[in-house]
Structures are given as C-alpha cells and as structure tokens.
Design a protein around this motif. Sequence first.
Motif, PDB file in Angstrom:
ATOM      1  N   PRO A  32       0.823  -1.210   0.000  1.00  0.00           N
ATOM      2  CA  PRO A  32       0.000   0.000   0.000  1.00  0.00           C
ATOM      3  C   PRO A  32       0.860   1.264   0.000  1.00  0.00           C
ATOM      4  CG  PRO A  32      -0.865  -1.594   1.556  1.00  0.00           C
ATOM      5  CD  PRO A  32       0.458  -2.125   1.101  1.00  0.00           C
ATOM      6  N   GLY A  33       0.484   2.215  -0.844  1.00  0.00           N
ATOM      7  CA  GLY A  33       1.170   3.501  -0.893  1.00  0.00           C
ATOM      8  C   GLY A  33       2.200   3.633  -1.993  1.00  0.00           C
ATOM      9  N   VAL A  34       2.707   2.514  -2.525  1.00  0.00           N
ATOM     10  CA  VAL A  34       3.700   2.588  -3.590  1.00  0.00           C
ATOM     11  C   VAL A  34       2.970   2.836  -4.914  1.00  0.00           C
ATOM     12  CG1 VAL A  34       3.695   0.114  -4.152  1.00  0.00           C
ATOM     13  CG2 VAL A  34       5.755   1.461  -4.555  1.00  0.00           C
ATOM     14  N   THR A  35       3.578   3.584  -5.812  1.00  0.00           N
ATOM     15  CA  THR A  35       2.954   3.827  -7.114  1.00  0.00           C
ATOM     16  C   THR A  35       3.345   2.734  -8.100  1.00  0.00           C
ATOM     17  OG1 THR A  35       4.768   5.146  -8.040  1.00  0.00           O
ATOM     18  CG2 THR A  35       3.111   6.322  -6.720  1.00  0.00           C
ATOM     19  N   THR A  36       2.529   2.585  -9.131  1.00  0.00           N
ATOM     20  CA  THR A  36       2.864   1.583 -10.154  1.00  0.00           C
ATOM     21  C   THR A  36       4.142   1.968 -10.894  1.00  0.00           C
ATOM     22  OG1 THR A  36       1.335   2.661 -11.705  1.00  0.00           O
ATOM     23  CG2 THR A  36       0.492   0.794 -10.434  1.00  0.00           C
ATOM     24  N   GLU A  38       6.757   3.337  -9.463  1.00  0.00           N
ATOM     25  CA  GLU A  38       7.854   2.904  -8.591  1.00  0.00           C
ATOM     26  C   GLU A  38       8.077   1.397  -8.701  1.00  0.00           C
ATOM     27  OE1 GLU A  38       7.534   6.297  -5.067  1.00  0.00           O
ATOM     28  OE2 GLU A  38       6.198   4.554  -5.021  1.00  0.00           O
ATOM     29  N   ALA A  81       1.306   7.241 -11.770  1.00  0.00           N
ATOM     30  CA  ALA A  81       1.188   7.818 -10.432  1.00  0.00           C
ATOM     31  C   ALA A  81       0.176   7.093  -9.548  1.00  0.00           C
ATOM     32  CB  ALA A  81       0.790   9.290 -10.555  1.00  0.00           C
ATOM     33  N   ARG A  82      -0.542   6.150 -10.094  1.00  0.00           N
ATOM     34  CA  ARG A  82      -1.545   5.438  -9.292  1.00  0.00           C
ATOM     35  C   ARG A  82      -0.892   4.749  -8.107  1.00  0.00           C
ATOM     36  NH1 ARG A  82      -6.268   1.387 -11.475  1.00  0.00           N
ATOM     37  NH2 ARG A  82      -7.161   0.878  -9.429  1.00  0.00           N
ATOM     38  N   LYS A  83      -1.465   4.954  -6.912  1.00  0.00           N
ATOM     39  CA  LYS A  83      -0.950   4.314  -5.703  1.00  0.00           C
ATOM     40  C   LYS A  83      -1.703   3.025  -5.416  1.00  0.00           C
ATOM     41  CE  LYS A  83       0.849   8.399  -3.321  1.00  0.00           C
ATOM     42  NZ  LYS A  83       0.829   9.189  -2.058  1.00  0.00           N
ATOM     43  N   ILE A  84      -0.952   2.016  -5.049  1.00  0.00           N
ATOM     44  CA  ILE A  84      -1.537   0.737  -4.671  1.00  0.00           C
ATOM     45  C   ILE A  84      -2.208   0.882  -3.300  1.00  0.00           C
ATOM     46  CG2 ILE A  84      -1.035  -1.668  -4.129  1.00  0.00           C
ATOM     47  CD1 ILE A  84      -0.762  -0.884  -7.098  1.00  0.00           C
ATOM     48  N   ARG A  85      -3.383   0.262  -3.170  1.00  0.00           N
ATOM     49  CA  ARG A  85      -4.141   0.347  -1.925  1.00  0.00           C
ATOM     50  C   ARG A  85      -4.384  -1.041  -1.344  1.00  0.00           C
ATOM     51  NH1 ARG A  85      -9.419   3.686  -3.385  1.00  0.00           N
ATOM     52  NH2 ARG A  85      -9.547   1.935  -4.861  1.00  0.00           N
ATOM     53  N   ASP A  88      -6.231  -4.245  -3.122  1.00  0.00           N
ATOM     54  CA  ASP A  88      -6.097  -4.260  -4.578  1.00  0.00           C
ATOM     55  C   ASP A  88      -5.650  -5.628  -5.086  1.00  0.00           C
ATOM     56  OD1 ASP A  88      -6.860  -1.649  -5.072  1.00  0.00           O
ATOM     57  OD2 ASP A  88      -4.810  -0.861  -5.211  1.00  0.00           O
TER      58      ASP A  88
END
Length: 247
Positions: A32-36, A38, A81-85, A88
């Motif tokens: 959670p919180g890391v972007t795709t 990254e 920039a989408r962040k993983i939640r 998911d």
Amino acid sequence: MSIKTAEELASMRAAGLVVRRTLEAMKRAVRPGVTTAEIDEVGAKVIRAHRARPAPALVYGFPGVNLISVNNEVVHGIPGARKIREGDVVKLDVTIEKDGFMADAALTLGVGNISEEKSRLMACAERAFHCAMKVARAGARVSEIGREIERDVRRSGFSVVRELEGHGIGRTIHEQPSVPNYRDANAREILTEGLVITVEPIIAAGSGKVFLGVDGWTVQTSDGEMSAHYEHTLVIANTEAIVLTAA
C-alpha cells in the motif's frame, strides 16, 4: 519459435531467468502507498542489470517498461502515479529481450487483506495454468490447452477473457501459434517438440467482456469486475513441458 539446438535452449533459459528475477523483485515491492511507476522502476533496474531490454517498448512502443494492471484492469496497464491500496488485485506482466531472445510471464497478487472471491479468482488463474500443463506436450492440439483452462475456470464460477490469449514467442513477442484460453475449434495446430509458447489464463469474476481504455493500451473489464492473469513461457516436449520462467 521452435528450438533446434542446445544453444537456443540456453539462450531462452537465460531470457526466462531475467523475467523470473524481475517478477520476484517487483512482487516484493508491491505494498500500500507505492505507485505503479515505482514498482515498474524496480523491475527496470533488474532488467538493466542483466543487460536485457523491455520487449513491449522495443516491439510495440509501450510507454513503460513492465505492464502493471490493477483490479478491473486486465492487461497492458501503463505504470504511473496510481498508488496501490489495501485490497487491490495487482497483475505484473514482464516480457524481456536478451541477446535476441524473448520470454514472458505474469502473476497476480492481492495486497494485504483481500476478499475470499479475489483469493479464489487468483487461485483459479494459477490452477487453470497447471491444468493446461497436463496436455501441453508434443502431439496435442493447441485447442486442448484452451479446453482445460476453460473447463476449470467455468467450474470455479469465473469467465475466460476470450479476446486475450497465449502465443508463440522467441525472436519476438507474438509469434504463431495463437493459444486461446477456451476450446476454439479453429485452434487445430499440433504442438511439436521444441515449440516455445506462452500459456496464460486471463480470467474475470464477471462476464469476461472487455474494452480498450482511453489511453489506447489498458484493457479493462466492461462490468468493472476483478480480473486475474497467470502466465509462463514454456518449451513443448514429448513428456512434460519445460517452463522457462519458473523457479
């Protein structure tokens, strides 16, 4: 391609190893919180370290290194920039070129606590792959792979995404034959010893119908339901196939 020599097999094994190590590194980065983007860069570093190149960008001009699709995104998601939640469902799909040879694999993982249905969906995609492996041998028809995949997926209450399929691979990403994930009467090609293909169940919790997103790359489920993808590159043999992208 069809492998004819020990040198070609060694080269395909080397490409498969890069894919496996890239997927392993990316999998560890998903939280959670890391972007795709990254996560993509984690994979890109592994690919560069092995002096390999990202095949989707090389062959098709894909605007990223690896394909990362989330939830109802089925395949070909562009890192950004989408962040993983938490909760998911993330699909990681890696295809690389090394020394003129290409290999391809994908996996699906849940982030943190996920629902029972999501867990069953992911397990089904992987199990369907192993069902297909039982018939993926020289002398079988390509359609038998799809028959085994579809049988297990339907029995589990899910749907095959019919527009997406496995394929031959080797010197480029998509070669003949096409390998449908359902029993296609037109897929009459005979699997031959040395043939390199991908087997990749791509399934969904809903109808399995899909559409192409506005970015021109990302394929999504039409009903917004979750999807899962499990894939390896393998070499057909007279007995059990050789999986190039698995440990």
